[in-house]
Design a protein around this motif. Sequence first.
Motif, PDB file in Angstrom:
ATOM      1  N   PRO A  42       0.834  -1.214   0.000  1.00 40.52           N
ATOM      2  CA  PRO A  42       0.000   0.000   0.000  1.00 40.52           C
ATOM      3  C   PRO A  42       0.865   1.258   0.000  1.00 40.52           C
ATOM      4  O   PRO A  42       1.975   1.257   0.542  1.00 40.52           O
ATOM      5  CB  PRO A  42      -0.798  -0.098   1.300  1.00 40.52           C
ATOM      6  N   HIS A  44       0.745   3.961   1.609  1.00 39.75           N
ATOM      7  CA  HIS A  44       1.098   4.550   2.901  1.00 39.75           C
ATOM      8  C   HIS A  44       2.196   3.773   3.625  1.00 39.75           C
ATOM      9  O   HIS A  44       2.655   4.207   4.674  1.00 39.75           O
ATOM     10  CB  HIS A  44      -0.137   4.688   3.789  1.00 39.75           C
ATOM     11  N   LYS A  46       4.932   2.423   1.634  1.00 39.93           N
ATOM     12  CA  LYS A  46       6.055   2.328   0.705  1.00 39.93           C
ATOM     13  C   LYS A  46       7.285   3.111   1.140  1.00 39.93           C
ATOM     14  O   LYS A  46       8.352   2.952   0.572  1.00 39.93           O
ATOM     15  CB  LYS A  46       5.633   2.789  -0.698  1.00 39.93           C
TER      16      LYS A  46
END
Length: 83
Positions: A42, A44, A46
């Motif tokens: 996702p 958020h 990475k």
Amino acid sequence: MLRNLLSLRQIGQRTISTASRRQFENKVSEKQKLFQEDNGIPVHLKGGVADALLYRATMILTVGGTAYAIYQLAMASLPKKQD
């Protein structure tokens, strides 16, 4: 008076001109590649370990706060014991 005004103007020009000499490397394209990579993670999360820690801390605080709010509502709704 005019001499003071001119000296203040020179000081102001020096600080502005020296501040603009600093060059920073543009890392936007590197970040774009990182965040646009299709690896199933996702967006958020990475950013790496720091993002994962912030995400977990946020979830713990959210769940804990919700549980505490429900507990306080339950305590407020029950009658107090008479001694």
